[in-house]
Enzyme design. Structure first.
Site, PDB file in Angstrom:
ATOM      1  N   HIS A   8       9.647  -0.715   8.891  1.00  0.00           N
ATOM      2  CA  HIS A   8       8.646  -1.798   8.970  1.00  0.00           C
ATOM      3  C   HIS A   8       8.713  -2.689   7.718  1.00  0.00           C
ATOM      4  O   HIS A   8       9.045  -3.869   7.801  1.00  0.00           O
ATOM      5  CB  HIS A   8       7.236  -1.212   9.068  1.00  0.00           C
ATOM      6  N   ASP A  50       0.858  -1.198   0.000  1.00  0.00           N
ATOM      7  CA  ASP A  50       0.000   0.000   0.000  1.00  0.00           C
ATOM      8  C   ASP A  50       0.893   1.247   0.000  1.00  0.00           C
ATOM      9  O   ASP A  50       0.872   2.019   0.943  1.00  0.00           O
ATOM     10  CB  ASP A  50      -0.938  -0.012   1.223  1.00  0.00           C
TER      11      ASP A  50
END
Ligand code: BDR
Ligand code: CA
Length: 311
Positions: A244, A13
């Site tokens: 991340h 995303d």
């Protein structure tokens, strides 16, 4: 030269840390990126798909991009976190529009077909899932054979023994579609869970990015990261970026960057702890990252971005 790189599709995303992960993976000799699939999350799925195409244009790698889910399986959609990734997903950085169109297949079908094809070549696919898990859950429902075809699913998501980043319990990717996360963790395929417990250990700082060799991709990453570093300065009291999503792709390239332990986990589906992951001792066993070699992950990211593969 690595003659046997791991074939990988990144379900994403994008997103600033997604962009770092994608560009580093494209340059990583240990990985062969077959394509990208997109999902709502940091931005809308339309924006995520445009961003994925633009990143591949920037890297001069015209790989397929298959668009996926626009909303979670069951819960109400949440607003996109523009305070984290900016209105368009890359902070204040902008890329030119792409002239390319997305793949005609939707993300779940694309993942299943590529997994089948890769297995038939004797080099099975790794999926790195670095957004909400809606596409993977849909692929499981529509193409159940995918569980036999993939080598591994590396998931960036959840907070196991660590506080969440959406609320005290839940991490953003799991919080945005807890039902999908639960189905992906419960499926009989090999999952490595790369949760906030380890991804908040690995960081880069603006000076690291400014010191990369000059180039279009490194300039873009340094510019996009400014917004992310500002966000972390306000939210987490350090001026830099948590790695991340790059931790998930680095682990796909080099599984020894992590120490894992088998755990049986459940995801809370509703209520104020929605998206929370807990060790329950029931269900399939998952490899859960319990420690990461954070300096190695940071070095791996910077070395990939600096190795001269990207324009
Ligand atoms: C995850 O949420 C998104 O903001 C990041 O791209 C990452 O995938 C971290 O919780
Ligand atoms: Ca992401």
């Amino acid at each position: 030269m690595n003659t046997n790189p791991t074939p990988i599709i990144i379900d994403t995303d994008p997103g600033i840390d997604d962009a770092m992960a994608i560009l580093a993976a494209l340059a990583d000799p240990a990985l062969e990126v077959l394509g990208l699939t997109t999902v709502f999350g940091n931005v809308s799925v339309e924006r995520a798909t445009r961003n994925a195409l633009q990143l591949l244009d920037l890297a001069e790698r015209p790989l397929p991009v298959a668009a996926g889910a626009a909303r979670p399986l069951e819960r109400a959609p949440a607003p996109h976190p523009d305070f984290v990734h900016g209105l368009e997903g890359f902070g204040e950085a902008r890329l030119p529009p792409s002239a390319r169109a997305p793949d005609q297949r939707a993300a779940p079908g694309f993942l299943a077909a590529e997994a089948r094809r890769a297995r038939s070549t004797g080099r099975p696919l790794t999926i790195a899932a670095v957004g909400p898990l809606t596409n993977l859950a849909t692929a499981l429902a529509e193409h159940p054979g995918i569980v036999e075809d993939v080598a591994r699913v590396v998931v960036m998501g959840g907070a196991v023994r660590h506080p969440g980043n959406m609320n005290p319990f839940a991490e953003a990717n799991f919080w945005q579609d807890p039902h999908a996360a639960a189905r992906v963790l419960a499926a009989p395929w090999p999952v490595t869970l790369v949760s906030l417990d380890v991804t908040e250990c690995a960081r880069v700082y603006p000076d690291d990015l400014a010191a990369l060799p000059p180039g279009r991709c490194t300039a873009f990453i340094a510019s996009a990261a400014e917004h992310y570093a500002e966000f972390h300065r306000e939210a987490n009291a350090f001026h830099g970026c948590y790695l991340h999503d790059p931790t998930a792709t680095a682990v796909a390239a080099d599984p020894t960057a992590l120490e894992t332990r088998p755990m049986q986990l459940t995801v809370t589906l509703e209520g104020e702890a929605e998206g929370r992951v807990q060790e329950t001792g029931t269900g399939p066993s998952i490899d859960v990252a319990i420690a990461a070699n954070a300096p190695a992950i940071r070095r791996h990211l910077l070395a990939s971005l600096a190795n001269g593969t990207l324009p």
